[in-house]
Design an enzyme around this catalytic site. Sequence first.
Site, PDB file in Angstrom:
ATOM      1  N   ARG A  66     -29.125 -30.989 -49.389  1.00  0.00           N
ATOM      2  CA  ARG A  66     -28.242 -29.818 -49.504  1.00  0.00           C
ATOM      3  C   ARG A  66     -28.585 -28.798 -48.438  1.00  0.00           C
ATOM      4  O   ARG A  66     -28.856 -27.635 -48.725  1.00  0.00           O
ATOM      5  CB  ARG A  66     -28.373 -29.172 -50.872  1.00  0.00           C
ATOM      6  CG  ARG A  66     -27.904 -29.998 -52.023  1.00  0.00           C
ATOM      7  CD  ARG A  66     -28.232 -29.285 -53.315  1.00  0.00           C
ATOM      8  NE  ARG A  66     -29.658 -29.028 -53.415  1.00  0.00           N
ATOM      9  CZ  ARG A  66     -30.208 -28.138 -54.252  1.00  0.00           C
ATOM     10  NH1 ARG A  66     -29.435 -27.414 -55.037  1.00  0.00           N
ATOM     11  NH2 ARG A  66     -31.512 -27.994 -54.304  1.00  0.00           N
ATOM     12  N   ASP A  84     -34.092 -33.696 -50.404  1.00  0.00           N
ATOM     13  CA  ASP A  84     -32.911 -32.858 -50.634  1.00  0.00           C
ATOM     14  C   ASP A  84     -32.036 -32.924 -49.381  1.00  0.00           C
ATOM     15  O   ASP A  84     -32.547 -32.816 -48.269  1.00  0.00           O
ATOM     16  CB  ASP A  84     -33.357 -31.419 -50.898  1.00  0.00           C
ATOM     17  CG  ASP A  84     -32.273 -30.541 -51.509  1.00  0.00           C
ATOM     18  OD1 ASP A  84     -31.094 -30.795 -51.235  1.00  0.00           O
ATOM     19  OD2 ASP A  84     -32.619 -29.604 -52.252  1.00  0.00           O
TER      20      ASP A  84
END
Length: 424
Positions: free
Chosen positions: A337, A335
Amino acid sequence: MESTPATRHIRLTSHPGQGPAGAPPIRWGDADPLVRGPIVGTTTNRGQRNVVGTHSGSYGVYRALAVAAGNLTRGHRADLTNTAPTDLVGPYPQWGDAQKIVSIDPWGASVQHVYADYIAQGYDIRPTIAVTKAHIHLPEIKQAIAFQRLRIDGKVLLDDASATVTKIAIEPVWWLPGVAKRFNVGEGELRRALFEETGGMYPELVTRSDIEVFLPPIGGQTLYVFGDVRALADPGITLTARVHDECNGSDVFGSDICTCRPYLTHAIEECIQGAQSAEVGGRGGVGLIAYSRKEGRALGEVTKFLVYNARKRQEGGDRADKYFLRTECVAGVQDMRFQELMPDVLHWLGIRKIHRLVSMSNDKYDAITGSGIEVGERVKIPDDLVPADARVEMEAKIAAGYFTPEGRVPSEQDLSQVKGRALE
């Protein structure tokens, strides 16, 4: 004696076309906008520039194409007549705290007013935030009305089942020393990584350490406020909020491999109810959706689709115990983010407490509370809203500690149970 635009300037000597007045200095975190200084990302008069990069993020490339094609006059300056915000936001104490806001310009919505003297002198200063009014129409909200979960009140929810909102668009403005501190890296290390991973697109990142502000070529954020924008800053008024990261396939086209649109529309329903009065079953508060453009966990849509294929085609089919591994094999990371910068927009709105956070993400919760904002109840997505094809994703996330209010680390037994359920 109060300083004026004419008496405060720095010279950026490496820029061609350096003007005699130089570029305004930026003293990030100062509560006085004139002392803080304007953000000047113009490509016309390079002598005015005091940032690395240009306005509009990745859309700057489209601007370049328009100039090259002759459709846009080089050096066009925006006419800002009647573009002022429909709702005033702030200023709030957080605007003057360089620890609270490092990735957006708190004064970005009001440059027409606070930097009027600079603009009159010919500085090409552009808003990085815009505030307007709108209505939104969603079939899920019509369904909520049909099932009597929501009631039309003529204020937040209208007769045609549309909801009234204040919409706020925000472009990223990064103060590099503050961004580096958020990620616990040296500023020099951050600058070099940004320079190298953009293919050397911004040499000033490594050649101009005196320029501390960067306008990155990435998407920004859009906020949807249900109710009074000023109520967001009052901890005594119930705030229902969701911080949502972009998922084009689900959010727009309804792809059922993830829970993104169901969770988003569920949060919008919660926000509408949160902003409505008690007379129609509401909470008498305010609602907020903060929508960030971080497609595919900020890995991009191509990478996301490659991961979909890898998950579906692996031996045994799509499995919760291999969910994150397949992503990491393709992208190199599970990830991207990173939520370290996410709370900035909440501080810009003056938020000190979120009473109902419609999110199961521990990363978002930790980032929000770690920035000093109190969170009350955490609202999970109802089980009946999770598409069948997305249950593997939910099982994998929960097993990995996606929603653990106690902050516990999932055990091997948890993981084995999820694997068993995924293979059933």
